[in-house]
Design an enzyme around this catalytic site. Structure first.
Site: not given
Ligand code: 5GP
Ligand code: ZN
Length: 113
Positions: A86, A99
């Site tokens: 994303n 990521h």
């Molecule tokens: P994005 O929305 O930026 O593509 O994805 C961020 C991801 O990071 C989300 O799927 C969310 O659940 C995950 N995430 C957010 N905070 C944490 C955390 O503290 N630990 C872990 N392992 N994942 C996290």
């Protein structure tokens, strides 16, 4: 250090790792959207896909290939999996350290929401 993923990689915030090497880590997502939901994260802080340079081509290749290896280890290589990146707000990026989402273990719809 304000970046959440930099802090998890540094061990300042707990996380469950499925894989680590000198260039990237694979972290279990804290809020899984499927039976398998892991994040392939480079150790180096890169905020968004817009910040990649040609010198990062190898790193991005490693991320994709590692996702496929973990998918196989987790038993979803043949049934199928998603590898999602994303970029910025409208795509749903909430953590500004790139990521790759590795998602599998259930059927998924297309197009995504
Ligand atoms: P994005 O929305 O930026 O593509 O994805 C961020 C991801 O990071 C989300 O799927 C969310 O659940 C995950 N995430 C957010 N905070 C944490 C955390 O503290 N630990 C872990 N392992 N994942 C996290
Ligand atoms: Zn970071």
């Amino acid at each position: 250090m304000s970046c959440l993923f930099c802090r998890i990689i540094a061990g300042e915030v707990p996380g469950t790792f499925l894989y680590q090497d000198d260039r990237l880590v694979v972290l279990q997502d804290v809020n899984p959207q499927a039976p398998l939901h892991a994040l392939v994260i480079p150790r180096r802080h890169i905020a968004t896909l817009n910040d990649l340079g040609p010198e990062d081509d190898g790193l991005v290749g490693e991320m994709v290939r590692r996702a496929a290896i973990v998918a196989r280890e987790q038993g979803v290589a043949e049934s199928g999996f998603r590898a999602v990146l994303n970029c910025n707000r409208e795509a749903g990026q909430t953590v500004f350290h790139i990521h790759l989402h590795l998602i599998g273990g259930r059927p998924m719809a297309w197009p995504p929401g």
